[in-house]
Design an enzyme around this catalytic site. Structure first.
Site, PDB file in Angstrom:
ATOM      1  N   SER A  85       0.795  -1.236   0.000  1.00 60.17           N
ATOM      2  CA  SER A  85       0.000   0.000   0.000  1.00 60.17           C
ATOM      3  C   SER A  85       0.823   1.280   0.000  1.00 60.17           C
ATOM      4  O   SER A  85       0.247   2.378  -0.014  1.00 60.17           O
ATOM      5  CB  SER A  85      -0.952   0.001   1.204  1.00 60.17           C
ATOM      6  OG  SER A  85      -2.011  -0.899   0.982  1.00 60.17           O
ATOM      7  N   LYS A 125      -0.133   3.748  -2.626  1.00 62.05           N
ATOM      8  CA  LYS A 125      -1.186   4.760  -2.507  1.00 62.05           C
ATOM      9  C   LYS A 125      -0.631   6.178  -2.369  1.00 62.05           C
ATOM     10  O   LYS A 125      -1.368   7.150  -2.534  1.00 62.05           O
ATOM     11  CB  LYS A 125      -2.098   4.406  -1.344  1.00 62.05           C
ATOM     12  CG  LYS A 125      -2.931   3.166  -1.649  1.00 62.05           C
ATOM     13  CD  LYS A 125      -3.544   2.555  -0.414  1.00 62.05           C
ATOM     14  CE  LYS A 125      -4.287   1.269  -0.814  1.00 62.05           C
ATOM     15  NZ  LYS A 125      -4.537   0.377   0.325  1.00 62.05           N
ATOM     16  N   SER A 172      -6.195   3.274   4.398  1.00 57.86           N
ATOM     17  CA  SER A 172      -5.532   2.476   3.360  1.00 57.86           C
ATOM     18  C   SER A 172      -6.543   1.662   2.562  1.00 57.86           C
ATOM     19  O   SER A 172      -6.345   0.475   2.270  1.00 57.86           O
ATOM     20  CB  SER A 172      -4.476   1.551   3.980  1.00 57.86           C
ATOM     21  OG  SER A 172      -3.576   1.101   2.994  1.00 57.86           O
TER      22      SER A 172
END
Length: 354
Positions: free
Chosen positions: A131, A134, A188
């Site tokens: 993640s 992101k 997230s």
């Protein structure tokens, strides 16, 4: 009469000599002109055929090209600014006393105020980012999207593993792009990543292309993205140093810096029936949940977590010292989250030794 004939003969001979001389002069001029044309043709042939190929082979990129990473296109007082101006730079590992990162594949600590690399381990090794992806998703959305746009949650956004990290978006819900960026960075949410990508890019595939183009333009040339959320894909990778470059660029946007600093965020949204509800998104960082504590006199401003089986436990962090100096730290592919935060504290302890 004879004298007249002699004069006529002499005049005729003079005319013939003059004509021959004029013809020779013209021939010489034509020859010179021909030589000039041939010389010009040769010069053009060399320049546009042979020389251009030579240049193309020796220098296929402009020196200001991000893939070269030497010069930025910006100029100050008419002079080119180095691409690395204002950036921390290292070609390899940088040791620090008492820090080894035995459980992490890679990591780094950078003094953003002095643009100094204080520690580096395998910072140019290509790894799965989970993640941490992101950060780039948010950057592209902030750069090209309209924060006040309303986004209707549909099947595209929800085409995600329900057991992965999500914001619990539901079909027919309405959020603004600004709200989804907070959900992307705080909770997230993989579903938020899909919704953002589809809205800003017109399709997820096009948005991913925008992510890769942005990485190229900021010099993160060891990076390739395949999605907007970071779930496992063998063609989805980056390096600790490239994440630093992406993070540094994202810090230029107030929404990003605000979102990564939040321990929680209450969002008001509209559901499919037109009713308004509130939902709370909670940060995933152990520093914000109270499961980890930074070393004394090191203040955790915010960051982004990332975890998958293949990527291991990852964390990119922005911290400050008591004097307000900023530091970027990152760990990628740690064995466990406990190891991740223990070794992150090892990195952060370097700050107090400066």
């Amino acid at each position: 009469m004879r004298c007249t004939d002699d004069n006529q003969t002499t005049n005729s001979e003079i005319r013939r000599r003059s004509a021959r001389k004029q013809q020779q002069t013209i021939s010489i001029l034509v020859l010179i002109l021909l030589l000039c044309v041939l010389a010009l043709a040769g010069l053009l042939l060399y320049k546009y055929v042979f020389r251009s190929h030579e240049i193309e082979l020796r220098n296929p990129y402009e020196i200001s090209d991000a893939s070269v990473g030497v010069w930025d296109e910006v100029k100050v007082n008419g002079r080119a600014v180095p691409f690395t101006d204002g950036l921390c730079v290292t070609a390899g590992d940088v040791a620090a006393e008492g820090v080894a990162l035995d459980y992490a594949e890679a990591g780094a600590l950078m003094d953003l105020s002095d643009t100094e690399v204080l520690f580096a381990k395998n910072v140019h090794e290509q790894l799965y980012p989970a993640s941490l992806t992101k950060i780039m998703t948010a950057l592209v959305a902030l750069k090209y999207g309209n924060l006040e746009d309303t986004i209707l949650i549909d099947d595209v956004a929800l085409d995600i593993d329900p057991d992965s990290s999500v914001c619990y978006l539901q079909y027919g819900d309405e959020y603004t792009l600004r709200q989804l960026i907070y959900g992307l960075l705080i909770a997230s949410g993989n579903d938020a990543g899909n919704a953002i990508a589809y809205h800003v890019g017109g399709s997820i595939e096009n948005f991913v292309e925008m992510m890769n183009q942005e990485a190229y333009e900021i010099g993160a040339t060891n990076t390739h993205f395949s999605n907007a959320h970071g779930l496992q894909d063998e063609n989805h990778y980056t390096t600790p140093y490239d994440i630093y470059l992406i993070f540094q660029e994202a810090l230029k946007y107030d929404v990003f810096t605000d979102a990564i600093s939040k321990q929680s965020y209450i969002v008001t949204y509209t559901d499919a029936e037109g009713e308004q509800y509130e939902r709370t998104w909670t940060a995933t960082s152990y520093y914000f949940t109270g499961e980890a504590t930074a070393p004394a006199d090191v203040y955790v401003f915010g960051g982004k977590t990332g975890t998958t089986d293949e990527a291991g436990a990852c964390l990119a962090l922005l911290t400050k010292d008591p004097y307000g100096n900023s530091y970027f730290s990152i760990i990628m592919k740690s064995d466990t989250k406990e190891d991740l935060y223990d070794e992150m504290n090892e990195l952060l302890s370097i700050i107090n030794k400066k």
